[in-house]
Enzyme design. Sequence first.
Site, PDB file in Angstrom:
ATOM      1  N   TRP A   1       0.804  -1.235   0.000  1.00  0.00           N
ATOM      2  CA  TRP A   1       0.000   0.000   0.000  1.00  0.00           C
ATOM      3  C   TRP A   1       0.836   1.284   0.000  1.00  0.00           C
ATOM      4  O   TRP A   1       1.816   1.392   0.740  1.00  0.00           O
ATOM      5  CB  TRP A   1      -0.887   0.005   1.247  1.00  0.00           C
ATOM      6  CG  TRP A   1      -1.675   1.266   1.426  1.00  0.00           C
ATOM      7  CD1 TRP A   1      -1.283   2.377   2.120  1.00  0.00           C
ATOM      8  CD2 TRP A   1      -2.972   1.548   0.902  1.00  0.00           C
ATOM      9  NE1 TRP A   1      -2.267   3.332   2.058  1.00  0.00           N
ATOM     10  CE2 TRP A   1      -3.324   2.852   1.323  1.00  0.00           C
ATOM     11  CE3 TRP A   1      -3.893   0.828   0.125  1.00  0.00           C
ATOM     12  CZ2 TRP A   1      -4.540   3.442   0.989  1.00  0.00           C
ATOM     13  CZ3 TRP A   1      -5.098   1.419  -0.207  1.00  0.00           C
ATOM     14  CH2 TRP A   1      -5.413   2.713   0.227  1.00  0.00           C
TER      15      TRP A   1
ATOM     16  N   ASN B   1      -0.056   5.668   0.126  1.00  0.00           N
ATOM     17  CA  ASN B   1      -0.945   6.818  -0.057  1.00  0.00           C
ATOM     18  C   ASN B   1      -0.147   8.120   0.018  1.00  0.00           C
ATOM     19  O   ASN B   1       0.853   8.225  -0.712  1.00  0.00           O
ATOM     20  CB  ASN B   1      -2.217   6.756   0.812  1.00  0.00           C
ATOM     21  CG  ASN B   1      -2.033   6.682   2.307  1.00  0.00           C
ATOM     22  OD1 ASN B   1      -1.437   5.754   2.818  1.00  0.00           O
ATOM     23  ND2 ASN B   1      -2.596   7.623   3.033  1.00  0.00           N
ATOM     24  N   ASP B   2      -0.514   9.063   0.831  1.00  0.00           N
ATOM     25  CA  ASP B   2      -0.030  10.445   0.712  1.00  0.00           C
ATOM     26  C   ASP B   2       1.493  10.594   0.536  1.00  0.00           C
ATOM     27  O   ASP B   2       2.258   9.959   1.265  1.00  0.00           O
ATOM     28  CB  ASP B   2      -0.362  11.231   1.988  1.00  0.00           C
ATOM     29  CG  ASP B   2      -1.742  10.947   2.523  1.00  0.00           C
ATOM     30  OD1 ASP B   2      -2.544  10.319   1.845  1.00  0.00           O
ATOM     31  OD2 ASP B   2      -2.004  11.372   3.663  1.00  0.00           O
TER      32      ASP B   2
ATOM     33  N   GLN C   1       3.159   7.656   2.725  1.00  0.00           N
ATOM     34  CA  GLN C   1       2.408   6.777   3.614  1.00  0.00           C
ATOM     35  C   GLN C   1       2.413   5.378   3.021  1.00  0.00           C
ATOM     36  O   GLN C   1       2.096   5.194   1.830  1.00  0.00           O
ATOM     37  CB  GLN C   1       0.972   7.293   3.756  1.00  0.00           C
ATOM     38  CG  GLN C   1       0.875   8.566   4.581  1.00  0.00           C
ATOM     39  CD  GLN C   1       1.040   8.277   6.064  1.00  0.00           C
ATOM     40  OE1 GLN C   1       0.119   7.792   6.709  1.00  0.00           O
ATOM     41  NE2 GLN C   1       2.206   8.580   6.609  1.00  0.00           N
TER      42      GLN C   1
ATOM     43  N   PHE D   1       1.318   8.786  10.740  1.00  0.00           N
ATOM     44  CA  PHE D   1       0.533   9.423   9.688  1.00  0.00           C
ATOM     45  C   PHE D   1       1.320  10.559   9.026  1.00  0.00           C
ATOM     46  O   PHE D   1       2.463  10.828   9.358  1.00  0.00           O
ATOM     47  CB  PHE D   1      -0.794   9.926  10.275  1.00  0.00           C
ATOM     48  CG  PHE D   1      -1.898   8.884  10.311  1.00  0.00           C
ATOM     49  CD1 PHE D   1      -1.629   7.531  10.193  1.00  0.00           C
ATOM     50  CD2 PHE D   1      -3.229   9.285  10.460  1.00  0.00           C
ATOM     51  CE1 PHE D   1      -2.663   6.591  10.226  1.00  0.00           C
ATOM     52  CE2 PHE D   1      -4.264   8.357  10.491  1.00  0.00           C
ATOM     53  CZ  PHE D   1      -3.988   7.010  10.377  1.00  0.00           C
ATOM     54  N   SER D   2       0.623  11.261   8.162  1.00  0.00           N
ATOM     55  CA  SER D   2       1.290  12.220   7.269  1.00  0.00           C
ATOM     56  C   SER D   2       1.957  13.380   7.994  1.00  0.00           C
ATOM     57  O   SER D   2       1.556  13.775   9.087  1.00  0.00           O
ATOM     58  CB  SER D   2       0.280  12.774   6.265  1.00  0.00           C
ATOM     59  OG  SER D   2      -0.006  11.785   5.328  1.00  0.00           O
TER      60      SER D   2
ATOM     61  N   ARG E   1      -4.905  16.334  12.619  1.00  0.00           N
ATOM     62  CA  ARG E   1      -3.799  15.569  12.029  1.00  0.00           C
ATOM     63  C   ARG E   1      -3.250  16.269  10.775  1.00  0.00           C
ATOM     64  O   ARG E   1      -3.927  17.063  10.168  1.00  0.00           O
ATOM     65  CB  ARG E   1      -4.235  14.156  11.663  1.00  0.00           C
ATOM     66  CG  ARG E   1      -5.339  14.080  10.626  1.00  0.00           C
ATOM     67  CD  ARG E   1      -5.602  12.629  10.241  1.00  0.00           C
ATOM     68  NE  ARG E   1      -6.718  12.509   9.330  1.00  0.00           N
ATOM     69  CZ  ARG E   1      -7.989  12.383   9.708  1.00  0.00           C
ATOM     70  NH1 ARG E   1      -8.288  12.351  10.991  1.00  0.00           N
ATOM     71  NH2 ARG E   1      -8.935  12.275   8.795  1.00  0.00           N
ATOM     72  N   ASP E   2      -2.044  15.890  10.429  1.00  0.00           N
ATOM     73  CA  ASP E   2      -1.328  16.314   9.228  1.00  0.00           C
ATOM     74  C   ASP E   2      -0.752  17.733   9.400  1.00  0.00           C
ATOM     75  O   ASP E   2      -1.352  18.560  10.061  1.00  0.00           O
ATOM     76  CB  ASP E   2      -2.212  16.240   7.977  1.00  0.00           C
ATOM     77  CG  ASP E   2      -2.895  14.875   7.843  1.00  0.00           C
ATOM     78  OD1 ASP E   2      -2.366  13.907   8.404  1.00  0.00           O
ATOM     79  OD2 ASP E   2      -3.959  14.806   7.202  1.00  0.00           O
TER      80      ASP E   2
ATOM     81  N   GLU F   1      -7.748  17.572   5.600  1.00  0.00           N
ATOM     82  CA  GLU F   1      -6.544  16.762   5.788  1.00  0.00           C
ATOM     83  C   GLU F   1      -5.387  17.430   5.035  1.00  0.00           C
ATOM     84  O   GLU F   1      -5.587  18.211   4.111  1.00  0.00           O
ATOM     85  CB  GLU F   1      -6.773  15.350   5.245  1.00  0.00           C
ATOM     86  CG  GLU F   1      -7.903  14.619   5.954  1.00  0.00           C
ATOM     87  CD  GLU F   1      -8.019  13.165   5.518  1.00  0.00           C
ATOM     88  OE1 GLU F   1      -8.023  12.291   6.390  1.00  0.00           O
ATOM     89  OE2 GLU F   1      -8.107  12.898   4.302  1.00  0.00           O
TER      90      GLU F   1
HETATM   91  N1  DQQ Z   1      -3.805   9.875   5.135  1.00  0.00           N
HETATM   92  C1  DQQ Z   1      -2.994   9.837   6.304  1.00  0.00           C
HETATM   93  C2  DQQ Z   1      -3.525  10.878   7.223  1.00  0.00           C
HETATM   94  C3  DQQ Z   1      -4.230  11.786   6.305  1.00  0.00           C
HETATM   95  C4  DQQ Z   1      -4.813  10.882   5.283  1.00  0.00           C
HETATM   96  C5  DQQ Z   1      -3.044   8.473   6.869  1.00  0.00           C
HETATM   97  C6  DQQ Z   1      -5.109  11.549   3.978  1.00  0.00           C
HETATM   98  O1  DQQ Z   1      -2.466  11.491   7.915  1.00  0.00           O
HETATM   99  O2  DQQ Z   1      -5.198  12.559   6.961  1.00  0.00           O
HETATM  100  O3  DQQ Z   1      -2.432   7.586   5.972  1.00  0.00           O
HETATM  101  O4  DQQ Z   1      -5.134  10.641   2.906  1.00  0.00           O
END
Ligand code: DQQ
Length: 507
Positions: free
Chosen positions: A40, A42-43, A59, A103-104, A167-168, A228
Amino acid sequence: MSLLFPPVAQLYTEQARRDRARLAADPHRPAYHFTAPANWLNDPNGLIQYGGLYHLFYQHNPHATVSATKHWGHAVSRDLVHWEDWPIALAPAPGTADQDGCFSGCIVVHNGVPTMIYTGVRVDETGRKRQRPCVAVSYDGMVTWERHAGNPVIPAPPTDVDIFAFRDHAVWREADGWYHLVGSGIRQVGGAALLYRSDDLVTWDYLHPLYVGDMHQLDPLFTGIMWECPDFFALGDRHVLVVSVFDHLRGDTGAAFPMIHHSVYFSGEYADHRLTPTYAGLMDYGRSWYAPQSFTDDQGRRIMFGWLREERAFEVQKAAGWSGAMSLPRVLTMRPNGRLGQAPAPEVECLRGAVHSWEGLTLSSGKPWVLDGAAGDTLELVAEVRPGEAERVGLLVRAAPDGSEQTRIVYDQALGQLTLDTSEASLDPATRRAARHAPLRLPQGEPLRLRVFVDRSIVEVFANDDVCITSRVYPTHPDSLVVALFAEGGLARLDSLTRWEMRGIWG
Ligand code: DQQ
């Protein structure tokens, strides 16, 4: 040649190379957009150019193709195009504030030390998922990271606002210290970017929201209940706040916006540590683009990557063994009236291989004009088209010879709209297919200028330096490779079309 020095990194790189080789034959796996070695992604996180290398953190769940157990994956590049896998930078550590997920976040350099500000996730004794800002530093060129002993550095969200998410991070330097945005949402109000200040990146004072959205406003842009991945920077004569709209309420019920998954930017004046937007727009009108982050490189360019999520069933992603890709690096510019311009970084042109071009064709209604020699699934297409009398004009990519699968890029003159239509992109019912629209009014005499990047399951479209639409497509026929032009409702003219075969980035 490896850019690495520690043996542990060499080992990781070898494993990543094996994973990449194992997955390379997958017909949907992008060849020149960044993906994780496996599992996987993501960000994009922690984007920075440091010590001559571009660093792309992301991520990552290295154990499965599902969004869980978030680590920070890491890759480096000398040219922004070819990447080398480095070891995972950060993994959830039992007993710490991030034991249930890293997380991000972002990376800045403080007193010469690369410092990561990220969200640590920890489920407490009551089952509550706590998401709080954490810090880690690196003393070996960003290979390994040490957590700050005082994590989380912000133990709880501010109490004078009624928020429900926290978050973020976006962190930047001003003359009097470090400033920091945390993504949030104020109950019954809307998304919020909460502003903090610090001298040392560890002790933070809450100031106020930099900017707050309105969850009740649907037009012209819906900005949801929570934001986010805030990103904030100066560009041209303005400042820009980019946020990714999170709205599970409307997303789940499917009521007003069944497909909320977009990133919004606000550009305007930044004064007294508050943003007063004069323009708001969408970063990308496709459904796949989300959670972008940007950075300023040594040339002073503002460069952005976005996460291109999958649009197919989870069990198919699991069988494939990988999920998620990054967009191409996009160079951002400030255009008149606060609009953002986006163009692929020129470095991407180094991937161009065999070229074909066409000039001066008249396009008439009827069957699409198949471009012999243009077919392929790893392509860049640059087209200039004059819509003339045609109601609609456009391109087909990833089309089957019998038309049973096709992805349409359509400009509608009367509507002033560009569409990336994937509703017939695949015969596989387990893929999400939809038409996505972007407003695009061509000034008198200006041709439609398209730059289209086809990379197996990715179609990334840039139009007239103005709008971008990115979607994922999963054709089932191995011969869904045709490229064709079409006009509807009148004659149009193709000034030129150039098509390059694009090389892969993994050697
Ligand atoms: N993905 C992260 C978070 C964020 C979200 C978690 C946005 O930190 O808010 O993987 O895709």
